[in-house]
Design an enzyme around this catalytic site. Structure first.
Site, PDB file in Angstrom:
ATOM      1  N   GLU A 248      10.078  -7.360 112.691  1.00 36.72           N
ATOM      2  CA  GLU A 248       8.679  -7.219 112.346  1.00 36.72           C
ATOM      3  C   GLU A 248       8.424  -8.029 111.167  1.00 36.72           C
ATOM      4  OE1 GLU A 248       8.229  -2.863 112.121  1.00 36.72           O
ATOM      5  OE2 GLU A 248       8.186  -2.616 114.254  1.00 36.72           O
ATOM      6  N   GLU A 344      12.068  -2.956 120.919  1.00 37.57           N
ATOM      7  CA  GLU A 344      11.827  -1.711 120.294  1.00 37.57           C
ATOM      8  C   GLU A 344      10.636  -0.947 120.328  1.00 37.57           C
ATOM      9  OE1 GLU A 344      12.235  -1.568 115.827  1.00 37.57           O
ATOM     10  OE2 GLU A 344      10.860  -0.089 116.015  1.00 37.57           O
TER      11      GLU A 344
END
Length: 760
Positions: A248, A344
């Site tokens: 991220e 994810e």
């Protein structure tokens, strides 16, 4: 700057609709379920179709059903799913979750040896469990670490270790590596991916694993850090096949490890440091770009556009917390050589009913592969009955299994959703074509295993049972699937003729051919009405032109451009942050901005009264110092009176100086409307309009031998064209319609899609 979302809010972002789901979904821990019923995945009998069902209303969990019989001819009724095994797409890598520090600790230290062996078997064994085949392993601490944040080379404040002399994976030897080795023993075909949440703090400007960015002077050291990690893990008996540079990279959480990394910096890090370091070290570990949400596809595309980085990057790692799964297909169509991995997506207590939570999981299991995904990886493999232990971050996430205080293990609904695919679709299987059902509630995805078996996973999102047929060649079977139930069907494959495109719901554009002249899926674009709806679109008199714009592609105006003066302009917006007023849009200062003050939502708007009719053909929105806060999807509207609006253009936003090309336009009132959801605010530092003087466009000088083209027609009559640039330099591509006033420039290894249809 990005709005300061909490880590919980990141998890609360609505799961993008892939089965028509539009509301946040949730579930608490499920009751303890019996061990998986049904035989191991053996080759199906030619005599019929095996099936397994999960139906919460009857408490069935992956329960084997009576064998279904094949019938000759076309299936009865209006609802038929057509399967075409001759149309082959991506090769599947695996399905699974993440062996976080927390997951490994719970499995190792909170269970008896017998319970742990049984749990690991039910998770990873293809024969006696659901055969999970992929794990995503944090490199160091994430928000799920039992004893706080750690890296493999921690130093006291102010101390650096540029030679990595203190590097050690000793922490992982205690309980993480043993569980990874056990998983690999149970499933030798297991694929592992490793991802850091942060570099060691001393490599960052904050001298902390929490927040901050990697210092450029440590790019080379950090690449060596990856090499040492991979070699140490291999020596310990665990071999990660994939890595990504950063988890991220567009989010810096304030209470657990994280690190900001722009697309440009990631391209530099991969192209100049990480890729060469892996190659010099003799490691064949593949690199995935991005590792973040669907809502910023420009990030991985910027890396593909970098020649230095692209040579080392296999594909994109995606997360589900923002945007829509169609981004995977959009990015694939833009750079069709790049692979897609869902790495994810977490379930959690924020979801609604058990049925809604199961629907969310099945949405991923079906929607991700239908959009070129080679993996579906949920977040924590195991958490305790308090959703932890955590290291800050998400306090409401749910694991695939729950380790209870009494030493028992509960299988959550994600376990059963994974099992519907992971137990039956083996690594190396290929997704094959299966039509979208005429019933919007009924979704499916179909695969061909290397052993010849074919597998369909289906889900009924409706509130009533659905009876449907599955057509394969000149035979079919008919079955009924209960409301909000999932099913897996398996049968022995056989040779058949291709199915007409009109029966599938999309078209394939083949931009590359194999040695025998057959299409290669490596350079195939799939185009559906939904894909076209997500492309940039512009109205040209009585026609609409849709076009994709991969990162690096340009629409160059055919004449020189002049920026309009902004005297007399009045701007308004549906929402404004008081600290970032509308006046900042017109103050000629990129350091100031207008901001919505809230996350982007459909219908949010920004409007300009130009004071009088003005002519222009470009809108320029500069995000200045807030590059992540650009509008995700937009619609441009014009009006003569500021009341009645007409759509002129639609498309995908971008960071930096975002230019929206238009045909020659004369209007007084102009409005931009948000058409998507994002946790990021909508911010604009400067708003400008430009006008290009008329000029005769030069004849494109493309090296046509390097341009590969294919055309097809959708069932609704829209003609679609794909063009791929197989050369090493930019190429100009002729637009399929006149009157726009632009020349299309396509970068190497990128592809464009065009479509034209009547505006009526």
């Amino acid at each position: 700057m990005r709005n300061q979302k909490t880590s919980i809010r990141r998890r609360l972002l609505t799961l993008a609709s892939v089965l028509g789901l539009t509301a946040p979904l949730s579930l608490g821990a499920a009751a303890l379920q019996p061990a998986l019923a049904g035989p191991a995945a053996a080759t199906s009998s030619q005599a019929g179709v095996e099936s397994w069902v999960t139906d919460l209303s009857t408490n069935q969990r992956l329960q084997q059903q009576p064998r279904l019989a094949w019938q000759k001819g076309i299936g009865p009724g209006a609802t038929t799913v057509v399967v075409d095994p001759t149309r082959r797409y991506q090769r599947m890598t695996g399905f699974g979750a993440s062996m976080t520090d927390t997951s490994a600790y719970l499995l190792s230290n909170k269970l008896t040896s017998a319970t742990r062996r049984q749990t690991m078997t039910e998770l990873f064994s293809p024969k006696n469990g659901i055969g999970l085949s992929m794990l995503r392993q944090p490199m160091g601490a994430s928000d799920f670490a039992v004893n706080g944040s750690y890296s493999y080379d921690d130093q006291p404040a102010g101390v650096i270790d540029p030679d990595l002399s203190d590097f050690s994976i000793a922490h992982d030897r205690g309980y993480i590596i043993p569980r990874l080795r056990e998983a690999r023993r149970l499933n030798p075909k297991l694929t592992m991916m490793s991802t850091p949440w942060s570099a060691p703090g001393w490599m960052k400007g904050t001298d902390s694993m929490v927040t901050g960015s990697l210092k450029p002077e440590f790019f080379r050291t950090y690449a060596h850090y990856f090499v040492k990690y991979l070699k140490a893990y291999q020596k310990a008996g665990v071999r990660p096949q994939y890595v990504s540079a950063q988890n991220e990279p567009l989010f810096e959480p304030g209470d657990y490890p994280g690190m900001g990394l722009s697309a440009a910096d990631e391209a530099t890090f991969i192209g100049k440091y990480l890729g060469p370091a892996l190659r010099r070290s003799g490691l064949d570990t593949k690199i995935l770009a991005y590792d973040h949400n669907w809502d910023v596809p420009a990030y991985p595309e910027e890396i593909y556009h970098s020649r230095a980085a692209a040579r080392y990057v296999t594909g994109t790692a995606w997360h589900c917390y923002g945007g829509n799964v169609l981004a995977q297909s959009t990015a694939h169509n833009d750079y069709p050589h790049a692979q897609a991995f869902m790495t994810e997506c977490s379930g959690g207590t924020w979801q609604g009913t058990p049925q809604e939570a199961f629907a969310a999981s099945m949405a991923l299991m079906i929607g991700v592969p239908r959009n070129w995904g080679q993996s579906v990886v949920f977040w924590n493999l195991a958490l305790d009955n308090r959703n932890g232990p955590t290291n800050g971050g998400c306090q409401t996430c749910r694991g695939v299994v729950t380790v209870n205080d009494d030493g028992t293990v509960s299988k959550e609904l994600q376990y059963w959703a994974l099992g519907h695919t992971s137990k039956f679709v083996h690594p190396g299987a290929v997704r094959i074509a299966s039509s979208s059902s005429t019933d919007a509630d009924l979704s499916n995805v179909t695969y061909a295993n290397r052993d010849g078996s074919q597998v369909m996973v289906a889900y009924n999102a409706g509130t009533a049972a659905k009876t449907f047929s599955v057509q394969v060649g000149r035979r079919h079977f008919t079955t009924t699937l209960a409301a909000r139930a999932a099913a897996t069907y398996r049968w022995a494959g056989h040779v058949q003729r291709p199915v007409a495109t009109s029966k599938l719901g999309w078209v394939d554009l083949h931009l590359g051919r194999g040695p025998a002249g057959t299409p290669t899926r490596r350079l195939t674009q799939s185009v559906s009405p939904e894909i076209l709806d997500n492309l940039n679109q512009v109205r040209l008199a009585d026609r609409w032109l849709a076009y994709s714009q991969p990162f690096g592609a340009q629409l160059k105006p055919d004449g020189p451009s002049v920026t309009l003066t902004r005297t007399g302009w009045r701007v308004s917006a549906s929402a404004t942050d008081p600290a970032s007023p509308l006046a900042n849009l017109l103050d000629s200062d990129l350091a100031t901005r207008w901001s919505s003050g809230a996350g982007q939502e459909p219908g949010m708007w920004l409007s300009v009264d130009l004071g009088a009719e003005r002519q222009f053909n470009q809108i320029v929105l500069d995000t200045g110092t807030s590059p992540g806060d650009y509008i995700r999807r937009y619609q441009v509207e014009t009006s003569a009176d500021g009341t009645t609006w007409t759509a002129l253009a639609r498309g995908q936003g971008s960071s930096g100086a975002m230019v929206i090309p238009l045909p020659p336009t004369t209007t007084r009132y102009l409005r931009l409307v948000s058409k998507d959801t994002s946790g990021s605010w909508w911010s604009v530092s400067e708003l400008n309009l430009r006008n290009s003087t008329a000029a005769t466009a030069p004849e494109p000088k493309a090296n046509h031998a390097k341009l590969r083209k294919d055309t097809a027609v959708l069932a609704d009559g829209r003609k679609v064209t794909g063009v791929y640039n197989a050369g090493r330099h930019n190429a100009t591509v002729r637009l399929p319609v006149s009157g726009f006033g632009y020349t299309y420039v396509l970068p190497p290894t990128a592809a464009v899609i065009f479509a034209v249809w009547s505006a009526g």
